[in-house]
Motif scaffolding. Sequence first.
Motif, PDB file in Angstrom:
ATOM      1  N   ARG A   1       0.821  -1.206   0.000  1.00 42.63           N
ATOM      2  CA  ARG A   1       0.000   0.000   0.000  1.00 42.63           C
ATOM      3  C   ARG A   1       0.854   1.255   0.000  1.00 42.63           C
ATOM      4  NH1 ARG A   1      -4.474  -1.844   4.577  1.00 42.63           N
ATOM      5  NH2 ARG A   1      -5.557  -3.404   3.277  1.00 42.63           N
ATOM      6  N   ILE A   2       1.979   1.223   0.681  1.00 46.13           N
ATOM      7  CA  ILE A   2       2.872   2.383   0.705  1.00 46.13           C
ATOM      8  C   ILE A   2       3.434   2.652  -0.690  1.00 46.13           C
ATOM      9  CG2 ILE A   2       5.077   3.221   1.590  1.00 46.13           C
ATOM     10  CD1 ILE A   2       4.437   1.862   4.217  1.00 46.13           C
ATOM     11  N   VAL A   3       3.801   1.591  -1.400  1.00 45.03           N
ATOM     12  CA  VAL A   3       4.317   1.766  -2.764  1.00 45.03           C
ATOM     13  C   VAL A   3       3.229   2.334  -3.675  1.00 45.03           C
ATOM     14  CG1 VAL A   3       5.289   0.580  -4.750  1.00 45.03           C
ATOM     15  CG2 VAL A   3       6.013  -0.053  -2.474  1.00 45.03           C
ATOM     16  N   ILE A   4       2.017   1.847  -3.529  1.00 47.66           N
ATOM     17  CA  ILE A   4       0.906   2.366  -4.333  1.00 47.66           C
ATOM     18  C   ILE A   4       0.687   3.845  -4.036  1.00 47.66           C
ATOM     19  CG2 ILE A   4      -1.575   2.210  -4.731  1.00 47.66           C
ATOM     20  CD1 ILE A   4      -1.389  -0.774  -4.271  1.00 47.66           C
ATOM     21  N   ALA A   5       0.826   4.230  -2.773  1.00 48.48           N
ATOM     22  CA  ALA A   5       0.697   5.651  -2.416  1.00 48.48           C
ATOM     23  C   ALA A   5       1.776   6.481  -3.092  1.00 48.48           C
ATOM     24  CB  ALA A   5       0.764   5.808  -0.898  1.00 48.48           C
ATOM     25  N   GLY A   6       3.010   5.963  -3.134  1.00 50.13           N
ATOM     26  CA  GLY A   6       4.077   6.686  -3.828  1.00 50.13           C
ATOM     27  C   GLY A   6       3.799   6.847  -5.312  1.00 50.13           C
ATOM     28  N   GLY A   7       3.307   5.781  -5.959  1.00 51.82           N
ATOM     29  CA  GLY A   7       2.954   5.889  -7.374  1.00 51.82           C
ATOM     30  C   GLY A   7       1.815   6.853  -7.615  1.00 51.82           C
ATOM     31  N   ALA A   8       0.834   6.858  -6.712  1.00 53.35           N
ATOM     32  CA  ALA A   8      -0.290   7.792  -6.858  1.00 53.35           C
ATOM     33  C   ALA A   8       0.177   9.244  -6.721  1.00 53.35           C
ATOM     34  CB  ALA A   8      -1.358   7.475  -5.816  1.00 53.35           C
ATOM     35  N   ILE A   9       1.148   9.488  -5.838  1.00 56.93           N
ATOM     36  CA  ILE A   9       1.667  10.855  -5.698  1.00 56.93           C
ATOM     37  C   ILE A   9       2.391  11.277  -6.969  1.00 56.93           C
ATOM     38  CG2 ILE A   9       3.248  12.327  -4.402  1.00 56.93           C
ATOM     39  CD1 ILE A   9       2.669  10.646  -1.945  1.00 56.93           C
ATOM     40  N   TYR A  10       3.119  10.354  -7.603  1.00 55.63           N
ATOM     41  CA  TYR A  10       3.772  10.685  -8.878  1.00 55.63           C
ATOM     42  C   TYR A  10       2.729  11.032  -9.948  1.00 55.63           C
ATOM     43  CZ  TYR A  10       8.618   9.497  -7.755  1.00 55.63           C
ATOM     44  OH  TYR A  10       9.887   9.505  -7.249  1.00 55.63           O
TER      45      TYR A  10
END
Length: 216
Positions: free
Chosen positions: A116-125
């Motif tokens: 979920r943390i990685v998905i959050a990083g991709g969503a911020i990009y």
Amino acid sequence: MTSAAVEILGLGLGILGWVGVIVACGLPMWQVSAFIGGNIVVAQTIWEGLWMSCAVQSTGQMQCKVYDSILALPPEVQAGRALTVIVALLGLVALLVTVVGAQCTNCIRPGKMKSRIVIAGGAIYILCGVLVLIPLCWFANIVISDFYDPSVPSSKKREMGAALYIGWAATALLLFGGCLICCCSCSQRDDTSFPVKYSAPRRPTSNGEYDKKNYV
């Protein structure tokens, strides 16, 4: 291993896009002089950016001046400043979040939270790409509208500068990199969890011994 490679690729594209946004923000070439009509031969070229305007002489000498007043700037310049600075800060946050949750790091134990943390990083990009696209398209629309407006003098007409194209390329990298990070994280399986099978407990026989079929 393939999922981790795609994740690293998406992170690399996101970093390149983030750097491209910073470069486009600092360049003064958001709009440049248009050489049309009686304005074909001139002694200098005007560059206008978010933070300064520059006059480039035909001899190669360049003089730049930072804008004196922020409130006196056009709304597109003020919005461009705000959004590009926000994207620069969000890009740093996205980098830290993605690195913390990446498969190649051990900051967090593998599991759903890490994914979920990685998905959050991709969503911020992806959010960064959308935000930086607003001032780029706004500037391009104004430049094109003024260029074809007959009431605007030829000396005041502008063309799209190199900073806009760099910004669009950076936007594509941010969006593509963010999508790669989100996709590979959504399809990632938790390799640390193994299926657990339970067998029925062995019951002793009437004489207190275990049945031999429990050992077969």
